[in-house]
Design a protein around this motif. Structure first.
Motif, PDB file in Angstrom:
ATOM      1  N   LEU A 141       0.842  -1.193   0.000  1.00 45.08           N
ATOM      2  CA  LEU A 141       0.000   0.000   0.000  1.00 45.08           C
ATOM      3  C   LEU A 141       0.870   1.233   0.000  1.00 45.08           C
ATOM      4  CD1 LEU A 141      -2.998   0.739   0.086  1.00 45.08           C
ATOM      5  CD2 LEU A 141      -2.819   0.810   2.557  1.00 45.08           C
TER       6      LEU A 141
ATOM      7  N   ALA B  45       2.292   4.917   0.534  1.00 42.13           N
ATOM      8  CA  ALA B  45       2.189   5.897   1.617  1.00 42.13           C
ATOM      9  C   ALA B  45       2.085   5.247   2.984  1.00 42.13           C
ATOM     10  CB  ALA B  45       1.031   6.859   1.402  1.00 42.13           C
TER      11      ALA B  45
ATOM     12  N   GLU C 242       1.486   7.975  -5.625  1.00 38.30           N
ATOM     13  CA  GLU C 242       0.262   8.651  -5.213  1.00 38.30           C
ATOM     14  C   GLU C 242      -1.013   7.992  -5.710  1.00 38.30           C
ATOM     15  OE1 GLU C 242       0.678  12.711  -6.398  1.00 38.30           O
ATOM     16  OE2 GLU C 242       2.355  13.069  -5.032  1.00 38.30           O
ATOM     17  N   GLU C 243      -0.906   6.972  -6.551  1.00 37.42           N
ATOM     18  CA  GLU C 243      -2.094   6.333  -7.105  1.00 37.42           C
ATOM     19  C   GLU C 243      -1.925   4.820  -7.163  1.00 37.42           C
ATOM     20  OE1 GLU C 243      -3.187   7.955 -10.882  1.00 37.42           O
ATOM     21  OE2 GLU C 243      -3.274  10.002 -10.136  1.00 37.42           O
TER      22      GLU C 243
ATOM     23  N   GLU D  15      -6.450   7.536  -5.076  1.00 37.63           N
ATOM     24  CA  GLU D  15      -5.404   8.551  -4.990  1.00 37.63           C
ATOM     25  C   GLU D  15      -5.083   8.764  -3.515  1.00 37.63           C
ATOM     26  OE1 GLU D  15      -4.956  13.279  -5.907  1.00 37.63           O
ATOM     27  OE2 GLU D  15      -6.091  12.067  -7.333  1.00 37.63           O
ATOM     28  N   VAL D  16      -3.801   8.758  -3.184  1.00 40.14           N
ATOM     29  CA  VAL D  16      -3.366   8.984  -1.809  1.00 40.14           C
ATOM     30  C   VAL D  16      -3.396  10.476  -1.534  1.00 40.14           C
ATOM     31  CG1 VAL D  16      -1.473   8.714  -0.161  1.00 40.14           C
ATOM     32  CG2 VAL D  16      -1.889   6.948  -1.890  1.00 40.14           C
TER      33      VAL D  16
ATOM     34  N   VAL E 142      -0.187  11.356   4.322  1.00 42.04           N
ATOM     35  CA  VAL E 142      -0.070  10.772   5.648  1.00 42.04           C
ATOM     36  C   VAL E 142       0.564  11.840   6.533  1.00 42.04           C
ATOM     37  CG1 VAL E 142       0.926   8.928   7.046  1.00 42.04           C
ATOM     38  CG2 VAL E 142       0.246   8.460   4.689  1.00 42.04           C
TER      39      VAL E 142
ATOM     40  N   ALA F 236      -4.172   9.214   7.610  1.00 41.73           N
ATOM     41  CA  ALA F 236      -3.943   9.101   6.167  1.00 41.73           C
ATOM     42  C   ALA F 236      -5.263   9.336   5.443  1.00 41.73           C
ATOM     43  CB  ALA F 236      -3.392   7.723   5.817  1.00 41.73           C
TER      44      ALA F 236
ATOM     45  N   PHE G 187      -7.444   9.078   1.569  1.00 42.26           N
ATOM     46  CA  PHE G 187      -7.530   8.455   0.254  1.00 42.26           C
ATOM     47  C   PHE G 187      -8.823   8.891  -0.424  1.00 42.26           C
ATOM     48  CE2 PHE G 187      -5.397   5.614   3.179  1.00 42.26           C
ATOM     49  CZ  PHE G 187      -4.222   5.330   2.510  1.00 42.26           C
TER      50      PHE G 187
END
Length: 182
Positions: A3, A5, A102-103, A124-125, A128, A138, A140
């Motif tokens: 995962l 981030a 980031e994705e 998309e992140v 954090v 975090a 998303f």
């Protein structure tokens, strides 16, 4: 699944429902979108030391809110979600495809009305960070589209001018904030 981030932050992350949203849009009468949300949901991301993660989410179907009581009651009925017999929808992840830092695409099984089908959610992140209370948080944002017929949500009305009252395609948007458990 790895995962982004969170790949070096092992532990359990719990959805902060007060700062999250599960919303959807359907086309009504072939001309406009009707938007709604589910107000009662919970879930967690469990990240292991091996940089793997499991995502599990439960949504209470009776918590649907489209800002119109008659429509909400109809959506809770056996014509749609049958919330009395099927009080929850569930998502359980099965894998991830990383696009970049980031994705990613989250793959999993979505269960609605007792029917389980695989889905993929483009995510998309958001980031954090440590919040004002010292908690690690975090964020998303995820999007997917489903065919409601695949889950037995088939009620509809044919329009005189052609087409249908409710679209088969439903767009789902997830804005999720998670907090790392102490």
């Amino acid at each position: 699944m790895t995962l982004p981030a969170l790949d070096t932050i092992a532990g359990t992350w719990t959805i902060d429902a007060a700062h999250s949203a599960v919303s959807f849009a359907a086309t009504h009468a072939m001309v406009t979108k009707v938007r709604g949300r589910f107000d009662d949901f919970s879930g967690a991301i469990n990240v292991t030391d091996e940089n793997q993660a499991q995502v599990d989410v439960v949504i209470q179907t009776a918590s649907i809110d489209t800002r119109q009581d008659y429509r909400d009651n109809h959506l809770r009925s056996a014509d749609f979600f049958d919330a009395e017999q099927f009080p929850t929808m569930e998502f359980h992840s099965t894998g991830i495809s990383v696009k970049d830092d980031e994705e990613f695409t989250l793959h999993g099984d979505l269960t609605i009305k007792g029917v389980t089908k695989p889905v993929s959610i483009d995510v998309e992140v958001g980031g954090v960070h440590t919040d004002q209370n010292g908690a690690l948080r975090a964020g998303f944002e995820g999007d997917l589209a489903i065919s409601r017929k695949e889950w037995g949500l088939t009620w509809n009305v044919a329009l005189e001018s052609g087409g249908w009252l409710v679209s088969d395609k439903i767009k789902i948007n997830l804005d999720i904030s998670v907090v790392k458990d102490a």
